[in-house]
Design a protein around this motif. Structure first.
Motif, PDB file in Angstrom:
ATOM      1  N   ILE A 193       0.845  -1.206   0.000  1.00  0.00           N
ATOM      2  CA  ILE A 193       0.000   0.000   0.000  1.00  0.00           C
ATOM      3  C   ILE A 193       0.877   1.251   0.000  1.00  0.00           C
ATOM      4  O   ILE A 193       0.632   2.202  -0.758  1.00  0.00           O
ATOM      5  N   TRP A 194       1.912   1.247   0.830  1.00  0.00           N
ATOM      6  CA  TRP A 194       2.782   2.422   0.881  1.00  0.00           C
ATOM      7  C   TRP A 194       3.530   2.635  -0.423  1.00  0.00           C
ATOM      8  O   TRP A 194       3.712   3.762  -0.874  1.00  0.00           O
ATOM      9  N   VAL A 195       3.973   1.558  -1.047  1.00  0.00           N
ATOM     10  CA  VAL A 195       4.701   1.711  -2.310  1.00  0.00           C
ATOM     11  C   VAL A 195       3.757   2.206  -3.400  1.00  0.00           C
ATOM     12  O   VAL A 195       4.158   2.992  -4.281  1.00  0.00           O
ATOM     13  N   ALA A 196       2.487   1.790  -3.359  1.00  0.00           N
ATOM     14  CA  ALA A 196       1.517   2.302  -4.327  1.00  0.00           C
ATOM     15  C   ALA A 196       1.301   3.798  -4.134  1.00  0.00           C
ATOM     16  O   ALA A 196       1.189   4.556  -5.115  1.00  0.00           O
ATOM     17  N   ILE A 197       1.262   4.234  -2.887  1.00  0.00           N
ATOM     18  CA  ILE A 197       1.095   5.660  -2.604  1.00  0.00           C
ATOM     19  C   ILE A 197       2.295   6.452  -3.112  1.00  0.00           C
ATOM     20  O   ILE A 197       2.149   7.544  -3.689  1.00  0.00           O
ATOM     21  N   VAL A 198       3.499   5.903  -2.927  1.00  0.00           N
ATOM     22  CA  VAL A 198       4.698   6.602  -3.398  1.00  0.00           C
ATOM     23  C   VAL A 198       4.679   6.740  -4.919  1.00  0.00           C
ATOM     24  O   VAL A 198       4.972   7.805  -5.468  1.00  0.00           O
ATOM     25  N   TYR A 199       4.314   5.662  -5.623  1.00  0.00           N
ATOM     26  CA  TYR A 199       4.207   5.737  -7.083  1.00  0.00           C
ATOM     27  C   TYR A 199       3.155   6.757  -7.498  1.00  0.00           C
ATOM     28  O   TYR A 199       3.357   7.522  -8.456  1.00  0.00           O
ATOM     29  N   LEU A 200       2.033   6.776  -6.795  1.00  0.00           N
ATOM     30  CA  LEU A 200       0.970   7.723  -7.131  1.00  0.00           C
ATOM     31  C   LEU A 200       1.441   9.162  -6.939  1.00  0.00           C
ATOM     32  O   LEU A 200       1.157  10.035  -7.777  1.00  0.00           O
ATOM     33  N   VAL A 201       2.167   9.420  -5.865  1.00  0.00           N
ATOM     34  CA  VAL A 201       2.686  10.767  -5.621  1.00  0.00           C
ATOM     35  C   VAL A 201       3.664  11.175  -6.718  1.00  0.00           C
ATOM     36  O   VAL A 201       3.625  12.308  -7.225  1.00  0.00           O
ATOM     37  N   MET A 202       4.559  10.267  -7.115  1.00  0.00           N
ATOM     38  CA  MET A 202       5.517  10.581  -8.182  1.00  0.00           C
ATOM     39  C   MET A 202       4.806  10.899  -9.485  1.00  0.00           C
ATOM     40  O   MET A 202       5.159  11.856 -10.193  1.00  0.00           O
ATOM     41  N   VAL A 203       3.787  10.114  -9.817  1.00  0.00           N
ATOM     42  CA  VAL A 203       3.049  10.337 -11.060  1.00  0.00           C
ATOM     43  C   VAL A 203       2.341  11.688 -11.035  1.00  0.00           C
ATOM     44  O   VAL A 203       2.360  12.436 -12.030  1.00  0.00           O
ATOM     45  N   GLU A 204       1.737  12.033  -9.909  1.00  0.00           N
ATOM     46  CA  GLU A 204       1.033  13.312  -9.818  1.00  0.00           C
ATOM     47  C   GLU A 204       2.011  14.486  -9.898  1.00  0.00           C
ATOM     48  O   GLU A 204       1.714  15.505 -10.532  1.00  0.00           O
ATOM     49  N   ILE A 205       3.169  14.360  -9.283  1.00  0.00           N
ATOM     50  CA  ILE A 205       4.168  15.432  -9.369  1.00  0.00           C
ATOM     51  C   ILE A 205       4.616  15.622 -10.806  1.00  0.00           C
ATOM     52  O   ILE A 205       4.719  16.754 -11.309  1.00  0.00           O
ATOM     53  N   LEU A 206       4.869  14.525 -11.508  1.00  0.00           N
ATOM     54  CA  LEU A 206       5.290  14.618 -12.904  1.00  0.00           C
ATOM     55  C   LEU A 206       4.180  15.197 -13.779  1.00  0.00           C
ATOM     56  O   LEU A 206       4.437  16.025 -14.658  1.00  0.00           O
ATOM     57  N   ARG A 207       2.956  14.775 -13.537  1.00  0.00           N
ATOM     58  CA  ARG A 207       1.836  15.267 -14.347  1.00  0.00           C
ATOM     59  C   ARG A 207       1.663  16.771 -14.194  1.00  0.00           C
ATOM     60  O   ARG A 207       1.527  17.500 -15.187  1.00  0.00           O
ATOM     61  N   HIS A 208       1.675  17.237 -12.957  1.00  0.00           N
ATOM     62  CA  HIS A 208       1.534  18.683 -12.734  1.00  0.00           C
ATOM     63  C   HIS A 208       2.761  19.438 -13.245  1.00  0.00           C
ATOM     64  O   HIS A 208       2.639  20.577 -13.718  1.00  0.00           O
ATOM     65  N   GLY A 209       3.942  18.829 -13.145  1.00  0.00           N
ATOM     66  CA  GLY A 209       5.139  19.474 -13.676  1.00  0.00           C
ATOM     67  C   GLY A 209       5.070  19.663 -15.181  1.00  0.00           C
ATOM     68  O   GLY A 209       5.428  20.726 -15.705  1.00  0.00           O
ATOM     69  N   VAL A 210       4.603  18.636 -15.893  1.00  0.00           N
ATOM     70  CA  VAL A 210       4.463  18.739 -17.349  1.00  0.00           C
ATOM     71  C   VAL A 210       3.429  19.792 -17.722  1.00  0.00           C
ATOM     72  O   VAL A 210       3.628  20.588 -18.653  1.00  0.00           O
ATOM     73  N   GLU A 211       2.325  19.833 -16.990  1.00  0.00           N
ATOM     74  CA  GLU A 211       1.304  20.846 -17.255  1.00  0.00           C
ATOM     75  C   GLU A 211       1.839  22.250 -17.008  1.00  0.00           C
ATOM     76  O   GLU A 211       1.526  23.181 -17.758  1.00  0.00           O
ATOM     77  N   TRP A 212       2.650  22.417 -15.964  1.00  0.00           N
ATOM     78  CA  TRP A 212       3.230  23.734 -15.684  1.00  0.00           C
ATOM     79  C   TRP A 212       4.171  24.155 -16.793  1.00  0.00           C
ATOM     80  O   TRP A 212       4.135  25.309 -17.244  1.00  0.00           O
ATOM     81  N   ILE A 213       5.026  23.237 -17.242  1.00  0.00           N
ATOM     82  CA  ILE A 213       5.948  23.561 -18.341  1.00  0.00           C
ATOM     83  C   ILE A 213       5.168  23.891 -19.608  1.00  0.00           C
ATOM     84  O   ILE A 213       5.511  24.829 -20.345  1.00  0.00           O
ATOM     85  N   GLU A 214       4.110  23.135 -19.861  1.00  0.00           N
ATOM     86  CA  GLU A 214       3.307  23.385 -21.057  1.00  0.00           C
ATOM     87  C   GLU A 214       2.668  24.767 -21.017  1.00  0.00           C
ATOM     88  O   GLU A 214       2.623  25.471 -22.037  1.00  0.00           O
TER      89      GLU A 214
END
Length: 274
Positions: free
Chosen positions: A244-265
């Motif tokens: 469960i914790w590793v799934a949360i960590v992956y989810l956090v990384m994905v959300e950070i990357l998604r928002h980062g790409v949107e900000w750059i765009e």
């Protein structure tokens, strides 16, 4: 005939009222996901184990560093390798174009897990030959094999992203730059690539997110990345929190990357907003 009679204007369709089936289904699915997330949070609070967290958190952090290193190195190497592959895909030479097409077809058409196995177990079975050419030091390490397989895989996807982005730029841009006396390399660097980056940014971001999630594959070939340490923690504790914790960590990384790409765009498309 009056002007109002000559110009026929269709009225907009009536606005849907009430609760249609699609709306009810949508709200029901959202409610289920909310309940599912609330259930996971409640379970983590109820089953909180400070000893588990204190014992395995350092290993998770170490595994996170391994995961980020694997993905970062693979993406950079894949980006470098994608340049000649994309050039081959756009080439008019049938041999060069055919080789590039076969490369892209194979690595996009087969699972990354199979490719990782082929590198780790397949190439690794040729130990005498690799020792003869001095490459056994590389292929005997599971991490290096993972980087090699991931780089080859993402290069195929990045080549197609780059090719599509470049070909999306109108041909008139090339002709206009040529009329100004710019050679092809200058045109590519100063005219075409700035426009292609806007098109390619979102697909590149998606590819990076997919690589982050696919990096868990290397845990199968004994690489102690984030997923590998989660498997080890579960094998020792038999506590489902390990996953469960590793799934949360992956989810956090994905959300950070998604928002980062949107900000750059948003930053690079300011001139397109009206």
């Amino acid at each position: 005939m009056s002007v109002s009679q000559a110009i026929a204007i269709d009225k907009p369709p009536p606005q849907a009222r009430g609760w249609p089936r699609a709306r009810i289904l949508g709200y029901a699915l959202v409610g289920i996901w909310i309940l599912f997330g609330a259930g996971i949070v409640a379970y983590l609070v109820y089953a909180w184990n400070p000893e588990f967290f204190a014992r395995y958190a350092p290993a998770y952090l170490q595994g996170l560093g391994t995961t980020l290193s694997l993905v970062a190195i693979s993406m950079v190497l894949g980006a470098i390798l994608s340049l000649p592959v994309a050039y081959g895909r756009m080439s008019k030479d049938p041999i060069l174009s055919g080789l590039a097409y076969c490369y892209v077809y194979f690595f996009r058409g087969t699972p990354l897990l199979v490719q990782t196995y082929l590198v780790y177990y397949g190439i690794g079975s040729f130990r005498p030959e690799l020792e003869t050419v001095g490459l056994w030091w590389f292929f005997r390490e599971a991490f290096y094999c993972g980087v090699f397989a991931f780089s080859l895989n993402t290069a195929a996807y990045q080549a197609e992203i780059l090719r599509g982005a470049i070909e999306s730029v109108p041909r008139g841009q090339w002709e206009g730059a040529a009329s100004l006396g710019l050679h092809k390399l200058q045109t590519l660097r100063k005219v075409v690539l700035p426009q292609a980056i806007i098109v390619a940014l979102r697909p590149y971001g998606n590819e990076l997110i997919l690589m982050i999630k696919a990096s868990a594959i290397v845990a199968i070939i004994t690489v102690y990345d984030l997923m590998g340490n989660a498997k080890l923690a579960y094998a020792k504790s038999f506590d489902i929190q390990a996953y469960i914790w590793v799934a949360i960590v992956y989810l956090v990384m994905v959300e950070i990357l998604r928002h980062g790409v949107e900000w750059i765009e948003r930053r690079i498309t300011v001139h397109l907003h009206r």
